[in-house]
Structures are given as C-alpha cells and as structure tokens.
Design an enzyme around this catalytic site. Structure first.
Site, PDB file in Angstrom:
ATOM      1  CE  LYS A   1     -22.146 -11.616  58.796  1.00 56.65           C
ATOM      2  NZ  LYS A   1     -21.063 -11.444  59.794  1.00 56.65           N
TER       3      LYS A   1
ATOM      4  NE  ARG B   1     -24.414  -4.611  52.055  1.00 55.80           N
ATOM      5  CZ  ARG B   1     -23.468  -5.215  52.774  1.00 55.80           C
ATOM      6  NH1 ARG B   1     -23.787  -6.252  53.540  1.00 55.80           N
ATOM      7  NH2 ARG B   1     -22.211  -4.780  52.736  1.00 55.80           N
TER       8      ARG B   1
ATOM      9  CG  ASP C   1     -24.710 -10.974  62.741  1.00 54.59           C
ATOM     10  OD1 ASP C   1     -24.393 -11.454  63.845  1.00 54.59           O
ATOM     11  OD2 ASP C   1     -23.907 -10.345  62.020  1.00 54.59           O
TER      12      ASP C   1
ATOM     13  CG  ASN D   1     -19.405  -9.729  68.145  1.00 56.14           C
ATOM     14  OD1 ASN D   1     -18.991  -8.608  67.861  1.00 56.14           O
ATOM     15  ND2 ASN D   1     -18.610 -10.775  68.212  1.00 56.14           N
TER      16      ASN D   1
ATOM     17  N   GLY E   1     -21.969  -6.812  63.544  1.00 60.36           N
ATOM     18  CA  GLY E   1     -21.443  -5.662  62.816  1.00 60.36           C
ATOM     19  C   GLY E   1     -22.340  -5.259  61.657  1.00 60.36           C
TER      20      GLY E   1
ATOM     21  NE  ARG F   1     -16.520  -6.292  64.823  1.00 57.81           N
ATOM     22  CZ  ARG F   1     -17.390  -7.032  64.141  1.00 57.81           C
ATOM     23  NH1 ARG F   1     -18.332  -7.712  64.793  1.00 57.81           N
ATOM     24  NH2 ARG F   1     -17.334  -7.107  62.826  1.00 57.81           N
TER      25      ARG F   1
ATOM     26  CB  SER G   1     -14.665  -1.968  58.354  1.00 58.07           C
ATOM     27  OG  SER G   1     -15.879  -2.665  58.122  1.00 58.07           O
TER      28      SER G   1
ATOM     29  CD  GLN H   1     -19.621  -4.721  58.705  1.00 53.39           C
ATOM     30  OE1 GLN H   1     -19.733  -4.185  59.808  1.00 53.39           O
ATOM     31  NE2 GLN H   1     -19.569  -6.026  58.552  1.00 53.39           N
TER      32      GLN H   1
ATOM     33  CB  SER I   1     -14.243  -5.620  51.814  1.00 54.51           C
ATOM     34  OG  SER I   1     -13.314  -6.024  52.785  1.00 54.51           O
TER      35      SER I   1
ATOM     36  CG  ASP J   1     -16.124 -12.418  56.082  1.00 56.75           C
ATOM     37  OD1 ASP J   1     -15.235 -11.941  56.818  1.00 56.75           O
ATOM     38  OD2 ASP J   1     -17.284 -11.975  56.053  1.00 56.75           O
TER      39      ASP J   1
ATOM     40  CD  GLU K   1     -17.661 -11.480  63.306  1.00 62.71           C
ATOM     41  OE1 GLU K   1     -18.746 -11.572  62.724  1.00 62.71           O
ATOM     42  OE2 GLU K   1     -16.604 -11.178  62.710  1.00 62.71           O
TER      43      GLU K   1
ATOM     44  NE  ARG L   1     -13.431 -13.499  61.683  1.00 62.52           N
ATOM     45  CZ  ARG L   1     -14.482 -13.237  60.932  1.00 62.52           C
ATOM     46  NH1 ARG L   1     -14.330 -12.666  59.748  1.00 62.52           N
ATOM     47  NH2 ARG L   1     -15.707 -13.543  61.356  1.00 62.52           N
TER      48      ARG L   1
ATOM     49  CG  HIS M   1     -19.698 -16.518  62.512  1.00 64.21           C
ATOM     50  ND1 HIS M   1     -20.226 -16.382  61.262  1.00 64.21           N
ATOM     51  CD2 HIS M   1     -19.032 -15.356  62.742  1.00 64.21           C
ATOM     52  CE1 HIS M   1     -19.920 -15.194  60.764  1.00 64.21           C
ATOM     53  NE2 HIS M   1     -19.191 -14.553  61.648  1.00 64.21           N
ATOM     54  NE  ARG M   2     -17.608 -15.210  57.876  1.00 60.79           N
ATOM     55  CZ  ARG M   2     -18.681 -15.745  57.334  1.00 60.79           C
ATOM     56  NH1 ARG M   2     -18.752 -17.052  57.169  1.00 60.79           N
ATOM     57  NH2 ARG M   2     -19.693 -15.005  56.955  1.00 60.79           N
TER      58      ARG M   2
ATOM     59  CE  LYS N   1     -21.036 -12.145  63.648  1.00 64.11           C
ATOM     60  NZ  LYS N   1     -21.804 -11.080  64.259  1.00 64.11           N
TER      61      LYS N   1
END
Length: 649
Positions: free
Chosen positions: A24, A29, A51, A94, A96, A124, A171, A173, A199, A317, A345, A348, A391-392, A416
C-alpha cells in the site's frame, strides 16, 4: 457497525505459499510521483485496494491520464508537476497514504481544492503537516476542527530559500508528504525534524521511491532533509511495486503458530520496506525464519513461541501482528514505542486491548505500549471480534482461530489493503474437520452421529437438541414459541453442555425433558424463526474445535458447516421412522400412538422442507444414506468408510 461477519473454525495447522498483494505504502507513493512526473509510467503489480482506488480517482479528477492495462498494471501519463484541473473537491475515504501526500502536493500545486474523507479520517491529525506547508507559504484552511481534515487549499505564495520545521513523533506520513511535494516549489528547501522521527523505515521507502523518479534528497542523519532547486520528477518508464511487507506478517505468524512452513513471495531480504524486520521479531520469539531476495518463510519452533519485550518503533503496522501472536507464546509479551497506533484507522492500542480481553487474555495498555499475557484456553466471544473499520484488526485476529472458533465482524474491511485476504488465509490453513449429518426427524441421524463421533474421537453436536433446549427454556420462561424476538434472546443466552450422552441446561440434566412430544413440536416451531436460527448459528459453530466434530441436524451441511469435509443426508421411510420413534418412546416409559406419530412426522417433514430459512434438503455435495433397511451398525460403518475416503483424521 456492519452486521456482516465471518466465522472461522478452530485451526489445526498452517503450511503453504502465498503471493503477496502490492505494498500500500509503495503503491500510493508511486502513483503520486508518476502523476507529478514528466513522461508516461507503467506501474506493475499495483495493490488493488480501497486506498489505491481513492488515489487513482483523485488523480483522474485532477486531470492526470490514468489507464488500466489489466492484471494490476496501470499507465499513468504524468503532468510534469502541473495538475490540469485547477479546482476540485476530492473524497479520499480513510486512506491516509492518499490524503497526506495529496494535501502536500495540492497545497503547492497552484489550485483551489477541497479534501475530505470518512468521519474517522476527520479525527486523524494533520496539523503538523499543515504547519509545515504554511511555513513554505501554502494557504490551507481547516473546514472543521483545527488540526484535522477536511481541508480547503488555495494557491500558495512560495517563499524563496525556504526551511521548514516538522514534528517527527506523530506520523511519518507528514514528512513523507512534505518531501514528495517539495520539488513543486522550484526552490531549495530544507526540512528539520523536531523530536524523534518515528517509523523511519517508511521515510526510507519515500526516499527510495523519489530517487527512482529522479529526485535525490540530501539527508543529514534523521534530523535534516534537503531538496535542491531545479529538482523535478522524471518517469523511470516501468515500475514494479513490491509485495506488502505488513501483509506478509500475518502469513509468517501463521507459520510460526501453526507449524509451517508458510512462505510469502513478493518481499524478502532486498525489500525497501521496514516491515520485513517483522521476521526478526518472530525469530526472537523462536520461530525458524528463512529468506531469499524476494521471499521469506516461517516455521514453528519445536518448543513453541516465547514472549518478547520489544521496541516496535521500526515496525509499527506489523507489530500489531505480534500482539495476537502473543496469545500463543509462553510468558508476557510487551510491545513498546507504539504511540502511533493511537492515530491510525482507529485507536489501535485501545482496540487491540478490548478484543484481546474478549478472548480471555490479560492485557495492560499505556500511552505507547501494550502488555499481553495469554491464557490456557481462549474464550469464543459470542458477540464476535470487532474490527473498527480497520483492515489490520481483522487480519491480526484471524490468527486467534488457532485457539478457538471465532467470529470476525465486518470482515470486508480488509479491502483497504488485501481484498482476498480470507481466501488466501483459508488456502494455507487446515481447520478442525466437520462431518455434517442431516436428515428428517427420527431418521436415526443422532444415534449414528454420536457413534461416528465416538469412533473418531471427535466432539458431537446434536443441533436438534439446541432447538429443543430453546423450546424448553422458552416454555419455562413463559415465552410464547411464536414470539420471535423473545425466543431469540433466550437462544442467545442458553447455558448448554453436552457431556457424553448427558445434556445439561443451566447445569441441570434435561435429556428426557427435551424428548417429549410437546417439546419436539415446540422445537420445530422455534426452528422456523429466522432470528432464532441466527442466534444459534455461532453457538453451533463454536463446537468446531480440535480434533474435529460430527454434527447432526436439518441444516448442518447447508448452513452451519458448509465447509464440512463430509456431508451425509441420512433418511428412511416415514413408516420406518415412526416405528423407531414409537419404540424409543415406549422404551422410555412414555405413552405413544403409532398412527399419530406417523401423521406428526409427515407434518414435521413438510414444515421443515418448506420453511423460508434453511429448509431441510439434500445438498448437491452430500452423500445419501437410506437407513430403512440398515442396522445402526451398518449405517455407522458406511459413514466411517466415507470419512476414510475423505481423509478425515
């Protein structure tokens, strides 16, 4: 919450090979950079998921050439950093990995854009990214709460010689989005990271992907990143997307828990994704790990998995998978440095703690850690495992089926990142086998099923007894058998035990009480109520435990256990069945009338065959066994012979 669910039987083992869907993180990217490039890019092995669909839709809406070539390949005709469409409203669900990078690119692209998502996306945080963009001269307005989507972006006034500060501890991201957008400024821009960068492996994916499209980021440690003036994206022609390393974690864990080996293809030693380090974490738990350039495999250790205490900042993740793998490890597992779980999401850490506790595990959660202590036998929560549109969560908790039959609520949320996850999961796991024996009343199926179960050492489920018990419990509670909601709520709360030949309701033996003609008639009536059948469905499936199950009833093979390895439709003439029921009742000291019994059986057959929900019928894949002229021993032997042919063991 969706009322859809998936019931997983208890798993016995796992082995096999899985080809992974595309990553993903890399997929989105690559799509954005292909869109921003000069030239045409062919993207191969793209992940097909929610996504990536949101990203593709957004790029099309912005005027980018997007063409499907089939077989997860796409042709993207780049716009050279200038989106043709200057005004648009984009809905990004959703996703991200689509929302954050598009926010940065569109804030610097010189148009007027509104970006929205699902309610959870609006919870978020995005404030740190917006602050960074504003430092460059971007014009970004919050349309709801400050610091959160939805956003309104207007043309930026880019300041020359820019430098930007961005927090690194919420994050990765945010930094990814900024870095990918910086070539659009035309200036030399330096980004300084404030605080610890979480991360980091995801930033490495970003830098590697930008380099493939011709932009080199100058990096000073993990604190300073510089993009030089004149940098611009150029299509590399063809790009292959690696398999998703986070998705690999579930299958590697299956191998480590279920024996293995389970091999995943599409990601391995040469991967640019940090989540391949999940294999190292499993190895610390004792799993036997092997890997090649683009494959990995995992096998269970001889002595079982051991608990670990692990800093998971580098695999945020995939670390979720360790939380459910901890259910099968000796000792208490502690996963630390996972604060980013709280802004994904769903929250968690809280979600994982809630659902692990449903299974009976001892769980302690903190701001940035979770501590999991397993139990000897996992519970089977009747309300099922909730997935929080994440999803996770759905994929992680599939692993718990090694300890108990399990209901996963809203399983389709896996779309997702991995739409066919549960089909692939079924392809490498072996469940406790079921022999389903269906047939009309008094056909002898209960006697045959019980003896077959005893011969194989399997558990036995008399599903008819559950309906009889429901009728008895409703009668005792003075609830009318026609009161669908009332009877269904009683069915959902039944406290039942099958101990050999003994059947207990609320701890009291009721074997004879549920065999009276009145309760038999009541059972047939309540069994025709859809809400009652729904309430009893999971209660029946919970019996599907190791080493196996023989179940008898009216819809064992058609509804309750459609995956049964052997389905038998056992019948006899109405006269033979009436005679058997007559002898059974007289033998137990009840009074009985043969003509009445025959009439009653025929009426019940008609009712069972004609009801709207799960009518009594022989399934196409069921073997017919007519016992009119067979002894019980002969009938039992025939089923055992069929079981041997079906390799039931």
């Amino acid at each position: 919450m969706s009322h859809e669910f998936l019931d997983l039987p208890q798993l016995l083992s796992a082995a096999g090979t899985v080809r992974l869907p595309g990553s993903k993180s890399i997929s989105n990217r690559v799509l954005l950079l292909a869109a921003l490039s000069a030239g045409v890019t062919e993207v191969r092995d793209l992940l097909a998921s929610d996504d990536t669909e949101r990203m593709l839709e957004a790029l099309q809406a912005l005027g980018v050439g997007v063409e499907s070539l089939g077989d997860e390949a796409w042709r993207i005709t780049g716009c050279g950093g200038v989106f043709p469409v200057k005004q648009a409203e984009l809905f990004l669900g959703n996703a991200g990995t689509a929302f954050r990078p598009l926010t940065a690119a569109l804030a610097l692209a010189g148009g007027d854009y509104i970006l929205k998502g699902v309610p959870r996306m609006h919870e978020r945080p995005i404030g740190d990214l917006v602050d960074g963009l504003r430092q460059l001269g971007a014009d970004v307005t919050y349309l709801g709460n400050d610091g959160y989507p939805p956003l309104h972006l207007k043309p930026a006034s880019i300041r020359p010689g820019g430098s930007v500060q961005v927090r690194g501890d919420v994050s990765s991201q945010f930094l990814t989005g900024l870095l990918m957008a910086l070539p659009l400024t035309g200036e030399t821009v330096t980004v300084d990271v404030v605080g610890e960068l979480i991360s980091k492996p995801y930033i490495e994916i970003t830098l590697a992907t930008m380099a493939r499209f011709g932009v080199t980021v100058v990096r000073d440690g993990w604190q300073r990143f510089t993009v030089k003036a004149g940098s611009h994206y150029v299509s590399p022609g063809v790009v292959y997307v690696e398999g998703d390393a986070s998705s690999a974690s579930y299958f590697l864990a299956l191998g480590a828990i279920g024996g293995g080996p389970v091999r995943v293809e599409g990601v391995g030693r040469d991967s640019i994704q940090g989540d391949v380090k999940f294999a190292d974490a499993l190895a610390q738990m004792g799993a036997v790990i092997e890997m090649g350039p683009n494959w990995m495999s995992a096998q269970a250790p001889a002595g079982g998995l051991q608990a670990v205490d692990l800093d998971c900042n580098h695999i945020p993740d995939a670390a979720m998978t360790l939380a459910t793998a901890a259910l099968f490890a000796k000792g208490t597992t502690v996963l630390r440095n996972i604060a980013s779980w709280r802004v994904k999401e769903t929250d968690r850490i809280a979600a994982m703690a809630n659902e692990l506790r449903k299974l009976g595990a001892e769980v302690e959660e903190g701001e940035d850690f979770i501590r999991v202590t397993p139990v000897d036998r996992l519970a089977s929560p009747p309300e099922g495992i909730d997935t929080y549109d994440d999803h996770r969560m759905a994929m992680c908790f599939s692993l718990a089926a090694f300890g108990t039959p399990l209901r996963i609520n809203d399983p389709k949320c896996v779309a997702k990142t991995f739409p066919d996850y549960f089909q692939r999961f079924a392809g490498v796991t072996r469940a406790a086998p079921v022999i389903a024996i269906d047939g009309p009343s008094a056909s002898g199926k209960g006697t045959v099923a019980g003896r077959v179960a005893a011969a194989l050492g399997f558990a036995y489920l008399d599903s008819g007894a559950l309906y009889r018990l429901t009728a008895l419990a409703a009668h005792r509670a003075e609830v009318d058998w026609a009161d669908e909601a009332g009877v269904a709520s009683i069915a959902a709360e039944l406290d039942v035990e099958f101990i050999g030949e003994d059947i207990r309701l609320n701890g009291v033996a009721v074997g004879d009480a549920i065999r009276t003609e009145a309760i038999s008639a009541g059972a047939s009536k309540v069994a025709a109520l859809p809400a009652v059948r729904e309430a009893l469905l999971f209660r029946q499936r919970i019996f599907n435990r190791a080493p196996g199950l023989v179940g008898d009833g009216r819809d064992m093979g058609s509804v309750v256990f459609p995956q049964a390895v052997l389905k038998v439709f056992l019948t006899a003439s109405a006269e033979a069945r009436a005679d058997r029921r007559y002898k059974q009742l007289i033998g137990k000291g009840f009074s009985a009338n043969l003509p009445d019994l025959l009439a009653d059986l025929r009426e019940r057959d008609a009712r069972d065959a004609q009801r709207s929900v799960a009518p009594l019928r022989q399934e196409a894949d069921a073997k017919l066994l007519d016992t009119t002229s067979l002894s019980i021993e002969e009938a039992v032997q025939q089923v055992l012979d069929w079981a041997a042919e079906a390799a039931v063991q």
